[in-house]
Design a protein around this motif. Structure first.
Motif, short mmCIF file in Angstrom:
data_model
loop_
_atom_site.label_atom_id
_atom_site.label_comp_id
_atom_site.label_asym_id
_atom_site.label_seq_id
_atom_site.Cartn_x
_atom_site.Cartn_y
_atom_site.Cartn_z
N HIS A 56 -0.83 1.21 2.62
CA HIS A 56 -1.56 1.63 1.43
C HIS A 56 -3.05 1.52 1.72
O HIS A 56 -3.50 0.83 2.62
CB HIS A 56 -1.17 0.78 0.22
N ASN A 57 -3.81 2.21 0.91
CA ASN A 57 -5.26 2.26 1.10
C ASN A 57 -6.00 1.39 0.10
O ASN A 57 -7.12 1.68 -0.28
CB ASN A 57 -5.75 3.71 0.98
N LYS A 58 -5.38 0.35 -0.34
CA LYS A 58 -6.00 -0.55 -1.29
C LYS A 58 -7.10 -1.35 -0.59
O LYS A 58 -6.87 -1.97 0.45
CB LYS A 58 -4.94 -1.51 -1.84
N PRO A 59 -8.30 -1.35 -1.14
CA PRO A 59 -9.36 -2.12 -0.49
C PRO A 59 -9.15 -3.62 -0.72
O PRO A 59 -8.81 -4.07 -1.82
CB PRO A 59 -10.64 -1.64 -1.18
N PHE A 60 -9.34 -4.35 0.30
CA PHE A 60 -9.18 -5.79 0.21
C PHE A 60 -10.51 -6.44 -0.22
O PHE A 60 -11.57 -5.99 0.22
CB PHE A 60 -8.74 -6.37 1.55
#
Length: 55
Positions: free
Chosen positions: A38-42
């Protein structure tokens, strides 16, 4: 030197790769991975200061 003689090992290697290519690989390729990326920013990680025991 017997280890340089490819006579017994070369057909075994070819046979094993044929089995892998024709039987095992088509069964492994259609499986879908269960863990999709997934491309969720950490959030950025804030380091905590280290307390040294001798200071």
């Amino acid at each position: 030197m017997p280890q340089l003689n490819p006579n017994p090992w070369f057909p075994i290697m070819i046979l094993s790769w044929l089995i892998f290519s024709t039987i095992i690989q088509p069964k492994l390729l259609p499986t879908t991975p269960s863990n999709h990326p997934h491309n969720k920013p950490f959030p950025p990680i804030k380091p905590t200061p280290w307390t040294w025991p001798w200071t």
